[in-house]
Design an enzyme around this catalytic site. Sequence first.
Site, short mmCIF file in Angstrom:
data_model
loop_
_atom_site.label_atom_id
_atom_site.label_comp_id
_atom_site.label_asym_id
_atom_site.label_seq_id
_atom_site.Cartn_x
_atom_site.Cartn_y
_atom_site.Cartn_z
N HIS A 62 0.85 -1.20 0.00
CA HIS A 62 0.00 0.00 0.00
C HIS A 62 0.89 1.24 0.00
O HIS A 62 2.12 1.15 0.05
CB HIS A 62 -0.97 -0.01 1.18
CG HIS A 62 -0.33 0.10 2.53
ND1 HIS A 62 0.51 -0.85 3.04
CD2 HIS A 62 -0.42 1.06 3.51
CE1 HIS A 62 0.91 -0.51 4.26
NE2 HIS A 62 0.36 0.66 4.55
N HIS A 64 1.27 3.92 2.10
CA HIS A 64 1.82 4.64 3.24
C HIS A 64 3.33 4.61 3.11
O HIS A 64 3.92 3.57 2.75
CB HIS A 64 1.35 4.05 4.56
CG HIS A 64 -0.03 4.50 4.94
ND1 HIS A 64 -0.86 3.77 5.77
CD2 HIS A 64 -0.73 5.63 4.60
CE1 HIS A 64 -2.01 4.43 5.93
NE2 HIS A 64 -1.95 5.54 5.22
N ASP A 66 5.98 4.35 4.82
CA ASP A 66 6.89 3.39 5.44
C ASP A 66 6.92 2.06 4.70
O ASP A 66 7.68 1.15 5.08
CB ASP A 66 6.55 3.17 6.91
CG ASP A 66 5.10 2.76 7.15
OD1 ASP A 66 4.22 3.25 6.43
OD2 ASP A 66 4.85 1.95 8.07
N HIS A 142 -7.31 -1.40 5.78
CA HIS A 142 -6.48 -0.38 6.41
C HIS A 142 -7.10 0.98 6.11
O HIS A 142 -8.17 1.06 5.51
CB HIS A 142 -5.04 -0.50 5.88
CG HIS A 142 -4.03 0.26 6.66
ND1 HIS A 142 -4.03 0.31 8.04
CD2 HIS A 142 -2.97 1.03 6.26
CE1 HIS A 142 -3.01 1.06 8.44
NE2 HIS A 142 -2.36 1.51 7.38
N HIS A 270 6.23 -4.82 12.21
CA HIS A 270 5.60 -3.50 12.10
C HIS A 270 5.37 -2.90 13.49
O HIS A 270 4.28 -2.46 13.85
CB HIS A 270 4.27 -3.60 11.32
CG HIS A 270 3.83 -2.29 10.74
ND1 HIS A 270 2.90 -1.49 11.38
CD2 HIS A 270 4.17 -1.65 9.62
CE1 HIS A 270 2.67 -0.41 10.65
NE2 HIS A 270 3.44 -0.48 9.57
#
Length: 303
Positions: A62, A64, A66, A142, A270
């Site tokens: 995805h 994001h 990070d 998410h 994570h």
Amino acid sequence: MRFDVTILGSSSATPIFNRNPTAQILNINERLFLIDCGEGTQQQLLRFGIKSQRINQIFISHLHGDHYLGLVGLLSSLHLNGRTKPMSIFGPPELKEILDIQFKYSQTELRYPINFQATHTESSELIFENNDVMVETIILEHRIPCTGFKFTQKKRLRKIIREKVEALNIPLEMIPLIKRGMDYTDSKGVVHLSADLTTDPDEPKTYAYCSDTICNWKYLDQIKGADTLYHESTFMHDMLQRAEDTFHTTSLQAAEVALRAEAKQLLLGHFSARYRELEPMLLEARSLFPNSKLAIEGHTFEI
């Protein structure tokens, strides 16, 4: 056949306490697959002696930062180092636009082609297949569209019993046929059954990578029976409300996912920057699922 995963990054959101944002290298029969590419992935590849030129497929869960902010740098370095082989990238449709605009305004024309395949979150789909493995998306929930990835080995051919084959002086060109089930007839007309000259192959294994997601149980069927399950565990369970507010999972929930999915091994990752020490998270998970492990950077786990 080799099938293992090396952790390059295990932190959520930001690098902290010598932990880097998410990235992993999956080795399947000496073919390297990069899963997510957080900031610092290039440095981690160098640190752990993994040659980036051997990577031919990259999977981004995805958008994001990070999970993908190291990607442009990695692709650029491969270009500067003379790569000419194509690179396949699997990720959200918007990732292609991000890459295009980065290279446009840096006036970078890569020496190698990028084959981009968009992933979607409506339903699971097969996105890659070769002689060794099939890769399917796992539909997660998410704050933004997000998928996990399930890597399933293909069933191998039967294994030759070397002593029997050598004793019969079977020609080398017959070996692949015997592995596929063909019987062998020797010069005297005696038939030797393939089943007697071979043993069963190893059972195919599965690696399920569950990136950022709230624990909603909807993806259980997709990861059922995984030999190794990587599952985000951003918070401990006393932070459950925070986990739900940010669409993340606790270490105890990750353990329950592994238990319900009948996984054989759980890797926790994570980790939130609020945790300097990770042992309490591990103990929490092991209270429910004993074969839980921390996805420590530089560690390689056999699937």
